[in-house]
Scaffold this motif. Sequence first.
Motif, PDB file in Angstrom:
ATOM      1  N   GLY A 153       0.760  -1.269  -0.003  1.00  0.00           N
ATOM      2  CA  GLY A 153      -0.127  -0.050  -0.034  1.00  0.00           C
ATOM      3  C   GLY A 153       0.932   1.194   0.076  1.00  0.00           C
ATOM      4  O   GLY A 153       0.540   2.324  -0.913  1.00  0.00           O
ATOM      5  N   ILE A 154       2.172   1.312   0.701  1.00  0.00           N
ATOM      6  CA  ILE A 154       2.888   2.258   0.748  1.00  0.00           C
ATOM      7  C   ILE A 154       3.444   2.617  -0.605  1.00  0.00           C
ATOM      8  O   ILE A 154       3.506   3.761  -1.183  1.00  0.00           O
ATOM      9  N   GLY A 155       4.007   1.467  -1.230  1.00  0.00           N
ATOM     10  CA  GLY A 155       4.493   1.374  -2.759  1.00  0.00           C
ATOM     11  C   GLY A 155       3.494   2.257  -3.548  1.00  0.00           C
ATOM     12  O   GLY A 155       3.623   2.881  -4.537  1.00  0.00           O
ATOM     13  N   VAL A 156       2.199   1.568  -3.603  1.00  0.00           N
ATOM     14  CA  VAL A 156       1.316   1.835  -4.457  1.00  0.00           C
ATOM     15  C   VAL A 156       0.939   3.379  -4.332  1.00  0.00           C
ATOM     16  O   VAL A 156       0.734   4.524  -5.103  1.00  0.00           O
ATOM     17  N   GLY A 157       0.814   3.935  -2.973  1.00  0.00           N
ATOM     18  CA  GLY A 157       0.656   5.304  -2.588  1.00  0.00           C
ATOM     19  C   GLY A 157       1.720   6.040  -3.144  1.00  0.00           C
ATOM     20  O   GLY A 157       1.199   7.373  -3.693  1.00  0.00           O
ATOM     21  N   MET A 158       3.094   5.840  -2.971  1.00  0.00           N
ATOM     22  CA  MET A 158       3.942   6.727  -3.483  1.00  0.00           C
ATOM     23  C   MET A 158       4.023   6.813  -4.872  1.00  0.00           C
ATOM     24  O   MET A 158       4.371   8.081  -5.386  1.00  0.00           O
ATOM     25  N   LEU A 159       3.620   5.629  -5.853  1.00  0.00           N
ATOM     26  CA  LEU A 159       3.588   5.703  -7.071  1.00  0.00           C
ATOM     27  C   LEU A 159       2.396   6.714  -7.504  1.00  0.00           C
ATOM     28  O   LEU A 159       2.421   7.543  -8.549  1.00  0.00           O
ATOM     29  N   ALA A 160       1.314   6.660  -6.792  1.00  0.00           N
ATOM     30  CA  ALA A 160       0.157   7.621  -7.056  1.00  0.00           C
ATOM     31  C   ALA A 160       0.373   9.000  -6.724  1.00  0.00           C
ATOM     32  O   ALA A 160       0.038   9.838  -7.660  1.00  0.00           O
ATOM     33  N   LEU A 161       1.061   9.299  -5.789  1.00  0.00           N
ATOM     34  CA  LEU A 161       1.492  10.519  -5.443  1.00  0.00           C
ATOM     35  C   LEU A 161       2.523  11.099  -6.590  1.00  0.00           C
ATOM     36  O   LEU A 161       2.628  12.221  -6.876  1.00  0.00           O
TER      37      LEU A 161
END
Length: 543
Positions: A153-161
Amino acid sequence: MAQSPVRLTESCRVASDNAASLAQILPALKRCSQPTSYHHVGTTWLSYDRFGVYLLPTRTWRLTLDNHRSSAVDLFVVQRGGTVQHHHYDPNAPDREWTAGNYQSILFTPERDVERLVVRLQDAQGVTFVRPPRLARAKVFAPIERDQTALYGIGVGMLALTILFHMSLFFAMRRRFQLIYCIHVGLLLGYGLAYSGLIHLVAPQLGSGAISDIVSFTMAAATATGIAFVIEFLGPVTPRWLRRWAMGAACASATAAVALVIAPPSIDYAVFIVANLVAMHSILLTTGIILNALARREPMASALVLGWSLPISVSLMYPARTMGLIGNGVLPDGLMMFAATMECLILSLPVAGRIRALRIDHERAAERHSMLERQAHTDALTGLANRRGFGEALERAAIAHPEPYPMALLLIDIDHFKRVNDQHGHAKGDAILRHVALHVARVAGSGAVVGRHGGEEFVVALRGYDLNRASTIAERIRIGIGQTFEEETSLPPVTVSIGVAAGDSAAVETLLHDADCALYRAKNEGRNKVMLADGPLVYAAAA
């Protein structure tokens, strides 16, 4: 009891038709004289008889399988004494069990000691590599799932940001490399959502096959956008022949990505192999382009090397694992997800730096353009509008007020300016012009349009003035000139003659002609006068 999931080693793999039962297949699985290849298309049976952990009866266990492309999955738990438990798994059901890392999940509770686990994949499509299944007590998976889901989730969130950040920059600068980079990060985000399993939260209707297609497509397409981004970002530092080669490689990778999704099962294995070769070619070519830029000492090349080194290394490990050159343990679950996230974070720095440099260049260019525009419309000596600037100011006023309105024009000429210039020098003459310009602009007011008409002539446009009001302003200018030169003792005193015309804003040329005629009359009748167009002398110097 094992405190972490164990990887099962496949003991045999055989193929059959859809009607075959476990009783018919089990002898073949035990003998394993003719194992089936990994790229077989059709119903496939997988056998596991070594578990690495004792499967306690009456305890709930979880078996996680790689996300196979199949229409159905069946788990047969062969127990001591010949009894069999059957667990059916629908890989396309919205409420199916799944675990982070793109795994299918099956829960089972054996009643006796387990001798063998058999998995049947119905209508399985060809694959070249399958991650070994994981097996552990169900309660052991719970904290692992929690931690893995949080990390994904952290990785996906960082990609989205990262996408949101660079899209905001793209709308500000609109450079091609920005758009390509946003598409590249978007593909990595799609990969992260599919691989982690988080895509189930937003699209539970997607089956296992669709998720596998997303994983394959996004990774293949990311090689295309990756190499396209590098050549656009580096720009002219890359030789033209290498740029053309890279664009061809990008097109090939994009084509391979589409082929992975639309290829029929009969040629799926061949397409997979070709797509891997195309991807390896693009990755190696990207490496060569970056190293070429580094050799040429391109300022951003070192940041590209830092950002791309990990994902390129990991990307090359996958085909190496498929070919058996490295073991499965070298590539833990989520390594590519981690590499993609680090790539985006590191590459955001040079991308933002390039955008900042481009923005500074853009602002400087805009400032230079604005300065040139001002110079083209402004008299360099006096700071007033020149003839062109004066005309365009009146045009802008006409556009802002399309209906005709009253307007007066004052045409002002410095008396005997040539004589003053010859007697006192051009430096004094220029100072007189600046002094008169400042005085005229101050008396005319902020609402007037004041310009240098040429030589020692000035022009003033007064919006909403009739002839009488305009003549008052003209007389204030004429009288004030004498007073200001009395205070400015360093300059020789001069006088001015002024012609005044009033009429309609739609007839500016006519007003200029009338004001010029009035000025001509003022100069012929002794100078230092204000003369109205087609009228008598209004003001003159005291006798």
